[in-house]
Design an enzyme around this catalytic site. Structure first.
Site, short mmCIF file in Angstrom:
data_model
loop_
_atom_site.label_atom_id
_atom_site.label_comp_id
_atom_site.label_asym_id
_atom_site.label_seq_id
_atom_site.Cartn_x
_atom_site.Cartn_y
_atom_site.Cartn_z
N CYS A 241 -0.17 1.03 -9.11
CA CYS A 241 -1.51 0.17 -9.04
C CYS A 241 -2.34 0.36 -10.44
CB CYS A 241 -2.52 0.22 -7.79
SG CYS A 241 -3.81 -0.83 -7.68
N HIS B 235 1.06 -0.01 -3.06
CA HIS B 235 0.75 1.50 -2.74
C HIS B 235 1.66 2.03 -1.71
CE1 HIS B 235 -3.13 2.19 -4.56
NE2 HIS B 235 -3.33 0.42 -4.57
N GLU C 84 2.34 5.00 -0.98
CA GLU C 84 1.66 6.07 -0.28
C GLU C 84 1.13 5.72 1.07
OE1 GLU C 84 -1.85 4.81 -2.99
OE2 GLU C 84 0.47 4.59 -2.89
#
Length: 220
Positions: free
Chosen positions: A78, A182, A184
Site C-alpha cells: 500500500c 493488504h 497481511e
C-alpha cells in the site's frame, strides 16, 4: 512461513539506517495512515491530500536507497508501494475520488480483510505465477494510487478502472514487489497472500545465504 520480524524505528538518519540494514535479509515496507508528501514528486498539494508524516517519508526513502544498493529483497504494501514508486521517480494520484470520479471504490472500510474487487495480473509476472491465474480477488484500503511508474519498475496488476495495483522490478537480479492491497489481512484464509509471503521469505533466506557465503569467502 519462517522469518523473524525486526522493527525499524522512524529515525530519518542515514547513519542509523546504515547501521541496521547490514543485518537484514529482507524488508517489508507496510501501509500507513499518512500520504506521501507530494513535494517529494514535484507536485503541489491537492485539496484532498491527507496528513503527511515527514519522518516516515524520509526514513522509508533512506531505507529504499540502502535496499537498492545492497539488492536486499523488498515487499512493499500500500503506502510502501507508493513510496517505492516515488523513490524511483514516479508520481501519484493524490486523491482517487476527486481526481478520478469514474473509478471503482478503492477504500472499502470494514471488514478490512474482505476481498472487495478483482485485479488483472500481467501474464508471466511473478504475481501471476503465484496466483496461478490471470486475476485475483483482493481487499482495498487507499485513496491514492500510482500515476506514472518509476524507473526499473513494471506495472503487473490493474483494477477494472485501469489503476495500477502492483509493481515489480524489471531486473532479474533482485526481488522487489509492491502491492496496493493488504495481503497481511486475512492471509490465513487466502492462498494468494500465503504464496506471496512464502516467496518473500524464500527470497530473504536466499539473500542471507549469499551474504553469509560472501562473508566467509572474504574472511578466508
Amino acid at each position: 512461513m519462517g522469518g523473524a520480524p525486526i522493527h525499524i524505528s522512524l529515525i530519518p538518519q542515514p547513519e542509523y539506517i546504515e547501521s541496521i540494514v547490514d543485518g537484514f535479509d529482507g524488508v517489508l515496507l507496510p501501509g500507513s495512515d499518512s500520504d506521501v508528501d507530494p513535494v517529494r514528486y514535484g507536485r503541489e498539494p491537492h485539496h484532498a491530500l491527507g496528513c503527511v508524516h515527514p519522518a516516515k517519508d524520509e526514513t522509508d526513502l533512506l531505507m529504499l536507497e540502502q535496499l537498492e544498493r545492497r539488492r536486499i529483497p523488498l515487499l512493499a504494501i500500500c503506502f510502501g508501494m507508493q513510496i517505492l514508486n516515488v523513490h524511483r521517480g514516479g508520481t501519484l494520484v493524490q486523491d482517487i475520488p476527486s481526481q478520478m470520479p469514474e473509478a471503482i471504490k478503492h477504500d472499502q472500510g470494514s471488514p478490512r480483510d474482505r476481498p472487495s474487487h478483482r485485479v488483472r495480473l500481467l501474464e508471466g509476472s511473478m504475481l501471476a505465477t503465484l496466483a496461478n491465474k490471470g486475476e485475483a480477488l483482493v481487499n482495498s484500503h487507499h485513496h491514492q494510487a500510482i500515476e506514472t511508474v518509476g524507473s526499473e519498475l513494471v506495472a503487473t496488476a490493474w483494477t477494472a478502472d485501469g489503476l495500477v495495483e502492483a509493481l515489480e522490478d524489471s531486473r532479474r537480479d533482485r526481488f522487489v514487489v509492491g502491492v496496493q492491497w493488504h495481503p497481511e489481512y486475512g492471509w490465513r484464509n487466502d492462498q494468494f497472500s500465503q504464496a506471496l509471503f512464502t516467496r518473500f521469505v524464500t527470497e530473504e533466506q536466499q539473500h542471507g545465504k549469499k551474504t553469509n557465503e560472501r562473508t566467509v569467502s572474504a574472511s578466508t
